[in-house]
Design an enzyme around this catalytic site. Structure first.
Site, PDB file in Angstrom:
ATOM      1  N   GLY A  17       3.209   3.978   5.283  1.00  0.00           N
ATOM      2  CA  GLY A  17       4.830   3.510   6.639  1.00  0.00           C
ATOM      3  C   GLY A  17       5.220   2.109   6.150  1.00  0.00           C
ATOM      4  N   ASP A  50      14.932   4.075   6.093  1.00  0.00           N
ATOM      5  CA  ASP A  50      14.121   3.410   4.476  1.00  0.00           C
ATOM      6  C   ASP A  50      14.725   2.666   3.101  1.00  0.00           C
ATOM      7  OD1 ASP A  50      12.420   4.457   5.955  1.00  0.00           O
ATOM      8  OD2 ASP A  50      10.835   4.903   4.650  1.00  0.00           O
ATOM      9  N   SER A 100       8.191   4.622  -1.172  1.00  0.00           N
ATOM     10  CA  SER A 100       8.033   5.087  -1.907  1.00  0.00           C
ATOM     11  C   SER A 100      10.300   4.437  -2.237  1.00  0.00           C
ATOM     12  CB  SER A 100       9.304   6.638  -1.572  1.00  0.00           C
ATOM     13  OG  SER A 100       8.676   6.518   0.234  1.00  0.00           O
ATOM     14  N   ALA A 101      10.727   3.976  -0.728  1.00  0.00           N
ATOM     15  CA  ALA A 101      12.159   3.626  -0.467  1.00  0.00           C
ATOM     16  C   ALA A 101      12.345   2.955  -1.342  1.00  0.00           C
ATOM     17  CB  ALA A 101      12.865   3.357   0.974  1.00  0.00           C
ATOM     18  N   ALA A 102      11.070   1.125  -1.610  1.00  0.00           N
ATOM     19  CA  ALA A 102      11.046   0.783  -2.468  1.00  0.00           C
ATOM     20  C   ALA A 102      11.345   0.361  -4.214  1.00  0.00           C
ATOM     21  CB  ALA A 102      10.215  -0.826  -2.052  1.00  0.00           C
ATOM     22  N   GLY A 137       7.511   1.639   3.908  1.00  0.00           N
ATOM     23  CA  GLY A 137       8.601   1.657   2.866  1.00  0.00           C
ATOM     24  C   GLY A 137       8.274   1.846   1.165  1.00  0.00           C
ATOM     25  N   PRO A 155       0.958  -1.220  -0.150  1.00  0.00           N
ATOM     26  CA  PRO A 155      -0.510  -0.294   0.057  1.00  0.00           C
ATOM     27  C   PRO A 155       1.292   0.982   0.629  1.00  0.00           C
ATOM     28  CG  PRO A 155       0.005  -0.798   2.253  1.00  0.00           C
ATOM     29  CD  PRO A 155       0.745  -2.057   1.889  1.00  0.00           C
TER      30      PRO A 155
HETATM   31  O1  PMV Z   1       5.968   6.851   6.894  1.00  0.00           O
HETATM   32  P1  PMV Z   1       7.740   6.819   6.793  1.00  0.00           P
HETATM   33  O2  PMV Z   1       7.750   4.886   5.655  1.00  0.00           O
HETATM   34  O3  PMV Z   1       7.856   7.573   5.426  1.00  0.00           O
HETATM   35  O4  PMV Z   1       8.614   6.256   7.352  1.00  0.00           O
HETATM   36  C1  PMV Z   1       9.160   7.885   7.978  1.00  0.00           C
HETATM   37  C2  PMV Z   1       9.704   7.506   9.165  1.00  0.00           C
HETATM   38  C3  PMV Z   1      10.120   8.845   9.692  1.00  0.00           C
HETATM   39  O5  PMV Z   1      11.403   8.155  10.292  1.00  0.00           O
HETATM   40  C4  PMV Z   1       8.821   9.305  10.443  1.00  0.00           C
HETATM   41  C5  PMV Z   1      10.897  10.187   9.308  1.00  0.00           C
HETATM   42  C6  PMV Z   1      12.525   9.721   8.399  1.00  0.00           C
HETATM   43  O6  PMV Z   1      12.713  10.166   6.791  1.00  0.00           O
HETATM   44  O7  PMV Z   1      12.791   8.204   9.041  1.00  0.00           O
END
Ligand code: PMV
Length: 321
Positions: A111, A158, A115-117, A113, A107
């Protein structure tokens, strides 16, 4: 044709605090984004990514036009285009065009990840199409730059975790792989989206307004330190307790929500050893430590939860085919 897949992640401990240099422990999960890339000779870049809302996207194969498109496109397409841009710049290629197909099991903006993947998998697939196989460290670095350029601010957590797989520790300027252990994880998803940028700003505002918020952030770093010791000892009870305390502190920072809290409590009441929100918060996913794999029905019976699933820790990060 190069095919690169990169996993999503959950935070066992330490999100938000990591932005202030504290220790955090993300953990890769066996839900992936896969990018296949091939050379084409029609002077264009074409992208098909149905699960992220991009049916067919075509632009001319020239870097200036790539940049001018960035403000107009779907959120996740920003990451894909930036990753293509960086990889082409790096390789100084003489290709004529590219065709990419992106498939996602994650999804978006929840939360886990995504965008990282997508950044890791795209950088790797495009670079290999250009004839360059980078080291994993280089891929993690390039993908981090993609996230930083698109988001304005991003920790290395991430992209490092997605590239390397397993659990990793991030903080104080270093990123390290932790010894592998598979954890019994269950995810609950409320179907919503939390803006990382806005939630990071909210914590910053609270920290500037109330000096004691600094010690909450520092305590989250202490939780990560104890969490790493518990992970190494395979002490699931301690890991669960620390996840619960971590969730409480994240709530006190203002980044939880009714739906996340409801799923966290449902998971605990159904027998999870611990449960917390994962990632930026606001909306999205919780992660629970669920050795009996018994909580999904209970999660789904709440008003907040739209999907719930058990998931393995992904031992491998980036996979190349
Ligand atoms: O929700 P995500 O996967 O974008 O995680 C954000 C994590 C934070 O610690 C809030 C921000 C970051 O860049 O580490």
């Amino acid at each position: 044709m190069p095919l690169s897949s990169a996993p999503g992640k959950i935070y066992l401990f330490g999100e938000h605090a990591v932005v202030y240099g504290e220790l955090a422990v993300p953990c890769a999960i066996e839900k992936r984004i896969t990018v296949s890339c091939s050379e084409s000779d029609d002077n264009s870049i074409s992208i098909r990514a149905p699960q992220i809302g991009v049916d067919n996207f075509d632009i001319e194969f020239s870097k200036p036009s790539l940049k001018s498109h960035l403000s107009k496109v779907e959120p996740h397409l920003h990451y894909i285009l930036k990753a293509i841009d960086f990889s082409l710049d790096f390789s100084q290629t003489d290709l004529n065009g590219l065709e990419l197909v992106v498939e996602s099991e994650l999804p978006l903006g929840a939360g886990l990840g995504s965008s990282a993947a997508v950044s890791v998998a795209t950088v790797d697939a495009v670079s290999r199409t250009c004839g360059l196989t980078h080291s994993l460290e280089q891929i993690a670095d390039m993908a981090h730059k993609v996230e930083e350029t698109v988001q304005g601010r991003a920790s290395k957590a991430d992209t490092f975790c997605s590239t390397m797989g397993g659990s990793v520790s991030i903080g104080g300027g270093s990123c390290d792989k932790l010894p592998f252990s598979n954890l019994p994880l269950t995810i609950g998803y409320d179907g919503g989206f939390g803006s990382t940028k806005e939630l990071v700003s909210l914590v910053k505002h609270n920290k500037e307004t109330y000096p004691f918020v600094g010690s909450i952030i520092h305590s989250i770093g202490d939780i990560s330190t104890l969490g790493i010791a518990a992970l190494e000892a395979q002490d699931l009870f301690s890991i669960g307790k620390l996840m619960n305390i971590n969730h409480g502190l994240l709530s006190s920072l203002g980044v939880s929500s009714h739906s996340l809290d409801e799923m966290v409590w449902a998971a605990r009441e159904a027998g999870a050893l611990g449960a917390k929100l994962t990632g930026a918060g606001g909306a999205g996913c919780i992660v629970a430590l669920d050795p009996d794999k018994s909580i999904t029905t209970h999660l789904l019976s709440t008003n907040s939860c739209t999907s719930a699933f058990s998931v393995d820790v992904s031992k491998q990060g980036l996979i190349r085919k």
